[in-house]
Structures are given as structure tokens and as C-alpha cells.
Write an enzyme that holds these catalytic residues in place. Sequence first.
Site, PDB file in Angstrom:
ATOM      1  N   ASP A 253     -75.805  32.638  19.540  1.00 44.47           N
ATOM      2  CA  ASP A 253     -75.268  32.821  20.890  1.00 44.47           C
ATOM      3  C   ASP A 253     -74.549  34.151  21.046  1.00 44.47           C
ATOM      4  O   ASP A 253     -74.461  34.692  22.149  1.00 44.47           O
ATOM      5  CB  ASP A 253     -74.304  31.679  21.221  1.00 44.47           C
ATOM      6  CG  ASP A 253     -75.003  30.327  21.235  1.00 44.47           C
ATOM      7  OD1 ASP A 253     -76.237  30.318  21.328  1.00 44.47           O
ATOM      8  OD2 ASP A 253     -74.306  29.301  21.138  1.00 44.47           O
ATOM      9  N   GLY A 254     -74.033  34.706  19.941  1.00 39.53           N
ATOM     10  CA  GLY A 254     -73.335  35.984  20.026  1.00 39.53           C
ATOM     11  C   GLY A 254     -74.219  37.131  20.460  1.00 39.53           C
ATOM     12  O   GLY A 254     -73.746  38.082  21.085  1.00 39.53           O
ATOM     13  N   ASN A 355     -62.418  63.373  24.769  1.00 35.88           N
ATOM     14  CA  ASN A 355     -61.639  63.703  25.954  1.00 35.88           C
ATOM     15  C   ASN A 355     -62.524  64.158  27.102  1.00 35.88           C
ATOM     16  O   ASN A 355     -62.241  63.886  28.260  1.00 35.88           O
ATOM     17  CB  ASN A 355     -60.615  64.794  25.619  1.00 35.88           C
ATOM     18  CG  ASN A 355     -59.437  64.243  24.831  1.00 35.88           C
ATOM     19  OD1 ASN A 355     -59.150  63.061  24.895  1.00 35.88           O
ATOM     20  ND2 ASN A 355     -58.771  65.093  24.072  1.00 35.88           N
ATOM     21  N   ASP A 402     -49.899  26.945  25.173  1.00 38.30           N
ATOM     22  CA  ASP A 402     -50.420  28.052  24.367  1.00 38.30           C
ATOM     23  C   ASP A 402     -51.192  29.066  25.197  1.00 38.30           C
ATOM     24  O   ASP A 402     -51.365  30.201  24.764  1.00 38.30           O
ATOM     25  CB  ASP A 402     -51.317  27.513  23.252  1.00 38.30           C
ATOM     26  CG  ASP A 402     -50.509  26.947  22.104  1.00 38.30           C
ATOM     27  OD1 ASP A 402     -49.275  27.110  22.120  1.00 38.30           O
ATOM     28  OD2 ASP A 402     -51.104  26.334  21.201  1.00 38.30           O
TER      29      ASP A 402
END
Length: 557
Positions: A253-254, A355, A402
Site C-alpha cells: 500500500d505504501g 536557493n 493523544d
Amino acid sequence: MTCLSDIDLATLHQHRLEERFSYKLAWSGTAHQQTQYNDLLVRHNASLKRQRIIQQKANQASSKPREQGESTTNTASNQNSQLTKSEDEQDDGYFDSSTRRRRSGTWPRTRSLNAPSPFQQFGPCGRIMKNSAMVMQIQDPASQRLTWYKPPLTVLVIKKKDSQVLLPFVQLVEWLVQEKHMVVWVESAVLEDKLLRDDVKLENESAKFRQVHGDYCGVRERFLALREKLVTFKDGRDDLTDRIDFIVCLGGDGTLLYASQLFQQSVPPVMAFYLGSLGFLTPFQCDNFQEQVTNVLEGHAALTLRSRLRCSIHRKGERRKESLQPAGSNLLKPSHHRYLNYIELNNGASSGANNNYCNPHMSSNNSILVLNEVVINRGPSPYLSNIDIFLDGKYITSVQGDGLIVSTPTGSTAYAAAAGASMIHPSVPAILVTPICPHSLSFRPIVVPAGVELRISISPDSRNTSRVSFDGRNDQELNHGDSLRVTTSIYPVPSICSQDQISDWFDSLAEGLHWNVRKRQKCLDELSDLTASGSEDTLDEFDNLKIYDASGSSLDT
């Protein structure tokens, strides 16, 4: 309109056509539906014309003398009933039982996943007010199927970092390049895999790696022959928007979550093969991938549109610029978004090489799309989280515990399911709000409509700040005065089904989560039937019952 839970698609289609008539709306469906709509429109106009003719004859009859008026009225009434009867027969013939059966047989399913469209009028006077946000028609999710308006040319292959995936990965890429003549994109990290390179100094590696490296000698040779034909990209640097036609995931699933993160706007169709551990979102098997991929490329596949959440963090003191920007302009490119997260997590420090890469006109107050959930938790703090929840600007409640999980229907079977939430089919338009270990016995998970906007902020009297993560990534701190805004994105993930939406989801529940698995209850035997019957006569007979052995002698003492 009859509202039945098992209404068939033909009846639902008829009701929707009637609604278009009642609200004088134009039909915007397919060519076949347009033909049906025009046909019904002709019948409707003819019916109105016949009613006007009947009314004119009735008015003429009423102006005649009274003695002739009764007979004329009876004649007109007979004509009216005959015309009405013929009109009803003609209209009923368009949607009669045989037509419904014939039309229903052309659909892949005979029941709709959506409830019938509710009737918009309540009694003789009440009805729903029309406004610009009113949605008159919702497509049946069961009818969502993949189609290509031009042949797909580029395919992105995403694999998990596992040596067991190398062989099916090379076989798939080789077949796509040589047989289907497609342009294959892979992540640049694939080319750096030591098992797929022949210039690795084996003397510096372990004995186990040298053995595995030798076992994959054939796979490595096949990959090196294709290496020059592959197109690579690097996560955080290259933008894949409008470059990929089709996505194939090899893993768990990742891999699908990673594909969703790569595309922060429109996502190409995703075909996920099960090569991981859980495989809840990966319905395909690699045994006959050639046939399965060919069917998808030919457009023979059902789709599940997995909704995503559009999340944005608004820092204290920053002006909200989204209202001044056109829709979708605040969606950051994935590479820019990950770069800005990198700067924020490193307290603004960035290397000189990057940058010039970041767009100075883009602020960190931009959106990210998540497929599973966004989680707000207390982090390393020993104190309870104190989080305020607002729905469309209205205060709802505070979470003392939590943390909080805001998930999609797809994510309802992930972290939210572990926290006690209900599992929701991915085609249901909703947002699931689940508390994490709330210090309350009555705080249950809730489901809110998909169109609302949730605003989550730290309570002013909270003892600590909170952490927020998006699909398990991009962990950031949520300070006092900051707010997290969550709503449903207009860019879903089109996940290709192996069978259909219903079968794939329930197969995943059964195989991945072992949903409703228990031993079957045994049937009652004769002795249990006697003792459980409750009849005094039967119990008396049971008490006087003598048990005999095979020889016929009594065993009672």
C-alpha cells in the site's frame, strides 16, 4: 418518486430524466443519453399538445346550450379518457417492465451504490430552494469505468525497495518497452540499486550480499539491456504533472501512497500489483500481468475514485491569500512543497544549491493532498493534546487526548480503524474524524459530509503544541495560533479495480484484515433439541428414558 433501496438503474435513470423536465434543465450526458432525453422530450411536448386540444374542446362544449352541454361534455370526457389512456400506454411503453429488464441487462450491475435522488418537492407548497451550489445529478459510482481518449504512451513504474520485487519489475518493464512500445519512467534511485549494477566492488560487501548479487545475475543482465531506454526522475526535483499517462505500482500500500504524493493535482490511472505485506490497496496479482495490463490499456476496467484531503497550515500572523487566488492556484508542485517542508523542518536553513530552485513568490502556506489521513498528535509531550475543531467556521468540540485523525474513506481502514473508527467504502463521499485515545468515555468517531471544511487549531489554554503529519510524512509542528484546514480535494486517485468496486473492497477486508472471521456455529444435535425445547412432557419422557446397549439389556442402575 418511489425511494427504494434496491431500485434498479433503469428506474433511477427514469427518475433523473423526470427531474430534468421538472426543473427545465438541459441534459449534459453522453450521446446515447442525449438521444433518450430528446426522445422523452418529444413525447412530453406531444402530451402537452394533446392536453391543450382537449382543454379547448371542453371550453367550446361549455359555451353551448345546457341540454346539449351534457352530451358534449360526456363526449369530451370520453375523448379525454381515451387520449389520456393512449398517452399513458405510450409513455408506459417507453419505460415498461420489459424495457427496464432490457436496459438493466446492459449495465454491469443492477443496483446502484447511490441512494435514489430525493424528490425535490415536499407537499403542495414546499420545495428545495435552487441555488448555484445545487447538484442535480450524481454519477453512479458503479458505472465509473476507465476510457482513453487517446492511446497511453508513457507509463510510470513504481516499485518498493525489496530484492524480491526485482524480477517482476524487470519482466514488466521489458514487456512494456519491447511489446507495448511504451516510454517507461522509473525513479532515479532504481538505477542506483546495487543488485542492478555490474560495477559494484563486491570485495567491500558482505558475504550475504555477494551471494544475493550472484543470484540476480540474469535479472541484472536483462535490466542493463533496457537501462538506456528508461526515463528517470528524482523525487523532490522533477515535476511529473502532465507527463505520465499511466501508473503501475509494484509493492504494498505504501507504493500507492507514494504515487499519490508525487501527483499533487490530477493523478493518472493507477494499477497496483500485490507484492507487499498487507496489500489492501493492491488488488492485482503478478502471475498474468500481461493479460491484465493489456485489458487496462484497452479500456476494459472499472475505476474506484479514491478521494483525497486537501490540507493547508495557516501560521499565526500570516494573511490567508487563498481567497484572493483562483481555484487550484495554491496547489504546490510536489517538488516545491517538499523543499519548503525541508526548509521549515531545518528552521529555514537551506543549501546554496537549492536557493535558486525555490520560487520566491511561493509561501509555506500551501496545500498538500493526502490519500489516507492527516494526524494531529501530542508528539513527545507528556501532556494531553487540547485541540479545537471547527466545521465550516462553527465550533464543534475540543479533543483532549493523544490527538486526532482526519481520514478519507480509503484511510478509514488504516490508522482510523486501529483507533476504533468504522470502515467506509471508498466511493462514499465523506470525511472521518477519529480521536486518538480521548480522555472521555463518550467521544466516538464521527463522519461529516465531504464538502465541509474542517479547521483544527490548538486550544488557547493548551499546555503544549502539537505535531501534524500527512500520510505519515512531512511531520511539522502546530503552534498556538496556527490552524490546519482540511477539506476534500477535487483531485481523486483513480484506482483501477481487478474485478469491481464491491468485490475488490470486501476481498481486501477478508484477506487483509480478516474481517468477520470466526469459527462457524455448530448445529444443535438431538440431545440439545430435547433439553432446549422447554416442554415438560418431553423432559418427563427424557427422565424415564432407558438406555440400552447393543445386546438389548438396560444400562440403568
